[in-house]
Design a protein around this motif. Structure first.
Motif, PDB file in Angstrom:
ATOM      1  N   CYS A  79      36.454  38.386  37.477  1.00 51.95           N
ATOM      2  CA  CYS A  79      36.184  37.498  35.988  1.00 51.95           C
ATOM      3  C   CYS A  79      34.925  37.719  35.038  1.00 51.95           C
ATOM      4  O   CYS A  79      34.194  38.372  35.498  1.00 51.95           O
ATOM      5  CB  CYS A  79      36.174  36.068  36.904  1.00 51.95           C
ATOM      6  N   TYR A  80      35.128  36.806  33.991  1.00 46.98           N
ATOM      7  CA  TYR A  80      34.132  36.971  33.150  1.00 46.98           C
ATOM      8  C   TYR A  80      33.256  35.737  33.682  1.00 46.98           C
ATOM      9  O   TYR A  80      32.887  35.472  34.775  1.00 46.98           O
ATOM     10  CB  TYR A  80      34.570  36.657  31.777  1.00 46.98           C
ATOM     11  N   ALA A  81      32.472  35.053  32.787  1.00 52.72           N
ATOM     12  CA  ALA A  81      31.664  33.906  33.090  1.00 52.72           C
ATOM     13  C   ALA A  81      32.296  32.971  34.076  1.00 52.72           C
ATOM     14  O   ALA A  81      33.506  32.241  33.416  1.00 52.72           O
ATOM     15  CB  ALA A  81      31.001  33.419  31.767  1.00 52.72           C
ATOM     16  N   LEU A  82      31.768  32.543  34.950  1.00 54.23           N
ATOM     17  CA  LEU A  82      32.248  31.393  35.823  1.00 54.23           C
ATOM     18  C   LEU A  82      31.474  30.730  36.641  1.00 54.23           C
ATOM     19  O   LEU A  82      30.506  31.062  37.061  1.00 54.23           O
ATOM     20  CB  LEU A  82      33.618  32.318  36.736  1.00 54.23           C
ATOM     21  N   TYR A  96      41.206  28.172  33.635  1.00 56.17           N
ATOM     22  CA  TYR A  96      40.014  29.212  33.389  1.00 56.17           C
ATOM     23  C   TYR A  96      40.718  30.031  32.100  1.00 56.17           C
ATOM     24  O   TYR A  96      41.961  30.335  32.103  1.00 56.17           O
ATOM     25  CB  TYR A  96      39.818  30.361  34.331  1.00 56.17           C
ATOM     26  N   GLY A  97      39.873  29.917  30.905  1.00 55.28           N
ATOM     27  CA  GLY A  97      40.324  30.455  29.723  1.00 55.28           C
ATOM     28  C   GLY A  97      41.528  29.930  29.272  1.00 55.28           C
ATOM     29  O   GLY A  97      42.359  30.632  28.437  1.00 55.28           O
ATOM     30  N   GLY A  98      41.612  28.571  29.489  1.00 54.17           N
ATOM     31  CA  GLY A  98      42.612  28.053  28.748  1.00 54.17           C
ATOM     32  C   GLY A  98      43.844  28.000  29.536  1.00 54.17           C
ATOM     33  O   GLY A  98      44.803  27.198  29.359  1.00 54.17           O
ATOM     34  N   VAL A  99      43.867  28.478  30.879  1.00 56.44           N
ATOM     35  CA  VAL A  99      45.031  28.573  31.689  1.00 56.44           C
ATOM     36  C   VAL A  99      44.649  27.743  32.898  1.00 56.44           C
ATOM     37  O   VAL A  99      43.747  27.952  33.676  1.00 56.44           O
ATOM     38  CB  VAL A  99      45.339  29.937  32.175  1.00 56.44           C
ATOM     39  N   ALA A 100      45.730  26.837  33.358  1.00 57.74           N
ATOM     40  CA  ALA A 100      45.631  26.184  34.482  1.00 57.74           C
ATOM     41  C   ALA A 100      46.003  26.682  35.614  1.00 57.74           C
ATOM     42  O   ALA A 100      47.149  27.612  35.828  1.00 57.74           O
ATOM     43  CB  ALA A 100      46.537  24.727  34.459  1.00 57.74           C
ATOM     44  N   ILE A 101      45.090  26.827  36.694  1.00 55.94           N
ATOM     45  CA  ILE A 101      45.546  27.878  37.884  1.00 55.94           C
ATOM     46  C   ILE A 101      45.146  27.076  39.179  1.00 55.94           C
ATOM     47  O   ILE A 101      44.057  26.585  39.605  1.00 55.94           O
ATOM     48  CB  ILE A 101      44.321  28.989  37.939  1.00 55.94           C
ATOM     49  N   ILE A 143      41.311  35.777  35.072  1.00 57.33           N
ATOM     50  CA  ILE A 143      40.915  35.839  36.517  1.00 57.33           C
ATOM     51  C   ILE A 143      41.621  36.297  37.462  1.00 57.33           C
ATOM     52  O   ILE A 143      42.813  35.811  37.692  1.00 57.33           O
ATOM     53  CB  ILE A 143      40.093  34.436  36.635  1.00 57.33           C
ATOM     54  N   LYS A 144      41.175  37.316  38.354  1.00 65.98           N
ATOM     55  CA  LYS A 144      42.029  37.730  39.207  1.00 65.98           C
ATOM     56  C   LYS A 144      41.438  37.835  40.609  1.00 65.98           C
ATOM     57  O   LYS A 144      40.063  38.248  40.841  1.00 65.98           O
ATOM     58  CB  LYS A 144      42.569  39.244  38.796  1.00 65.98           C
ATOM     59  N   LEU A 145      42.287  37.720  41.749  1.00 63.94           N
ATOM     60  CA  LEU A 145      41.777  38.174  43.311  1.00 63.94           C
ATOM     61  C   LEU A 145      41.831  39.570  43.573  1.00 63.94           C
ATOM     62  O   LEU A 145      43.153  39.947  43.530  1.00 63.94           O
ATOM     63  CB  LEU A 145      42.698  37.258  44.060  1.00 63.94           C
ATOM     64  N   LYS A 146      41.247  39.974  44.247  1.00 64.75           N
ATOM     65  CA  LYS A 146      41.020  41.489  44.663  1.00 64.75           C
ATOM     66  C   LYS A 146      40.990  41.396  45.994  1.00 64.75           C
ATOM     67  O   LYS A 146      40.025  40.978  46.570  1.00 64.75           O
ATOM     68  CB  LYS A 146      40.125  42.214  43.825  1.00 64.75           C
ATOM     69  N   LEU A 147      41.845  42.025  46.799  1.00 65.34           N
ATOM     70  CA  LEU A 147      41.750  42.351  48.114  1.00 65.34           C
ATOM     71  C   LEU A 147      41.523  44.005  48.414  1.00 65.34           C
ATOM     72  O   LEU A 147      42.138  44.791  48.076  1.00 65.34           O
ATOM     73  CB  LEU A 147      43.090  42.252  48.773  1.00 65.34           C
ATOM     74  N   HIS A 148      40.179  44.051  49.180  1.00 64.15           N
ATOM     75  CA  HIS A 148      39.778  45.378  49.455  1.00 64.15           C
ATOM     76  C   HIS A 148      40.155  45.461  50.892  1.00 64.15           C
ATOM     77  O   HIS A 148      39.722  44.814  51.883  1.00 64.15           O
ATOM     78  CB  HIS A 148      38.172  45.633  49.293  1.00 64.15           C
ATOM     79  N   TRP A 149      41.074  46.643  51.552  1.00 59.98           N
ATOM     80  CA  TRP A 149      41.400  46.367  52.739  1.00 59.98           C
ATOM     81  C   TRP A 149      41.166  47.805  53.354  1.00 59.98           C
ATOM     82  O   TRP A 149      41.137  48.791  52.499  1.00 59.98           O
ATOM     83  CB  TRP A 149      42.919  45.960  53.033  1.00 59.98           C
ATOM     84  N   ASN A 150      40.898  47.762  54.673  1.00 64.51           N
ATOM     85  CA  ASN A 150      40.846  49.124  55.312  1.00 64.51           C
ATOM     86  C   ASN A 150      41.605  49.040  56.755  1.00 64.51           C
ATOM     87  O   ASN A 150      41.187  48.121  57.497  1.00 64.51           O
ATOM     88  CB  ASN A 150      39.353  49.288  55.479  1.00 64.51           C
ATOM     89  N   VAL A 151      42.568  50.016  56.892  1.00 63.62           N
ATOM     90  CA  VAL A 151      43.198  49.841  58.300  1.00 63.62           C
ATOM     91  C   VAL A 151      42.939  51.274  59.039  1.00 63.62           C
ATOM     92  O   VAL A 151      43.163  52.235  58.564  1.00 63.62           O
ATOM     93  CB  VAL A 151      44.788  49.690  58.173  1.00 63.62           C
ATOM     94  N   LYS A 152      42.308  50.883  60.251  1.00 59.35           N
ATOM     95  CA  LYS A 152      41.906  52.110  61.233  1.00 59.35           C
ATOM     96  C   LYS A 152      42.677  51.898  62.428  1.00 59.35           C
ATOM     97  O   LYS A 152      42.553  50.883  63.259  1.00 59.35           O
ATOM     98  CB  LYS A 152      40.442  52.043  61.444  1.00 59.35           C
TER      99      LYS A 152
END
Length: 198
Positions: A112-115, A180-185, A87-96
């Motif tokens: 992520c997959y099922a969550l 998640y997926g057997g990994v403690a986060i 599972i990953k965090l994605k940052l969509h950023w825009n600087v004007k």
């Protein structure tokens, strides 16, 4: 008597030569004003030519005069965290950048997959040292395919004078506190540096 007559003839001849010579000088002096007039016309034409050139130069200089527009630039991208979890965090950023300020728009997503999670998980977004906090809604994503799930969006206004030479830093964190997926986060983190005017 003969000598007297010869002297008269010679005197007459000399007088005639003197008159002819004087006539030539007068003729030459008469020609001189004509030459002066011609030269005068040429001089006048040159003066007019210089005047027209000056006018043309003035018009050209006026035509190329312009104002300097304010600085306007824009950058955008997507940055993901580098953890090994599925599972990953994605940052969509825009600087004007517009004038003396930079507007920073951020959107956070989970890849992520099922969550399934309850609401109340906390997170933060920090731009140039200023932080905004948020609480995410419950997530119910049953499909077992990689999906982008929306978490949060926010905006910041940053004066350009406050941005350091090493760039504008944008970071985000979401406290998962689960397995998640057997990994403690505990948390997912992402960071991006944007160079203004680069």
């Amino acid at each position: 008597m003969k000598r007297f007559i010869a002297a008269l003839i010679i005197g007459a001849a000399l007088l005639a030569c003197s008159c002819q010579s004087s006539g030539g000088v007068l003729q030459k002096k008469t020609d001189s004003p004509d030459n002066s007039r011609v030269i005068g016309v040429k001089t006048s034409a040159a003066a007019v030519s210089k005047t027209e050139a000056a006018k043309t130069s003035a018009v050209t200089s006026s035509a190329i005069t312009s104002t300097v527009a304010p600085i306007v630039s824009q950058q955008s991208g997507v940055t993901g965290d580098e953890n090994d979890a599925p599972i990953k965090l994605k940052l969509h950023w825009n600087v004007k950048v517009d004038g003396d300020n930079a507007r920073v728009d951020c959107e956070l997503y989970l890849n992520c997959y099922a969550l399934s999670t309850k609401s109340g998980k906390k997170g933060t977004v920090t731009v140039n040292g200023k932080t905004q906090s948020f609480v995410s809604s419950a997530i119910d994503q049953p499909q077992n395919v990689l999906t982008e799930v929306y978490l949060h969006s926010c905006s910041f206004n940053v004066p350009l004078s406050d941005i350091p030479a090493n760039g504008l830093e944008i970071s985000a964190q979401w406290n998962f506190n689960g397995t998640y997926g057997g990994v403690a986060i505990k948390s997912l983190d992402v960071k991006q540096t944007v160079f203004i005017g680069g």
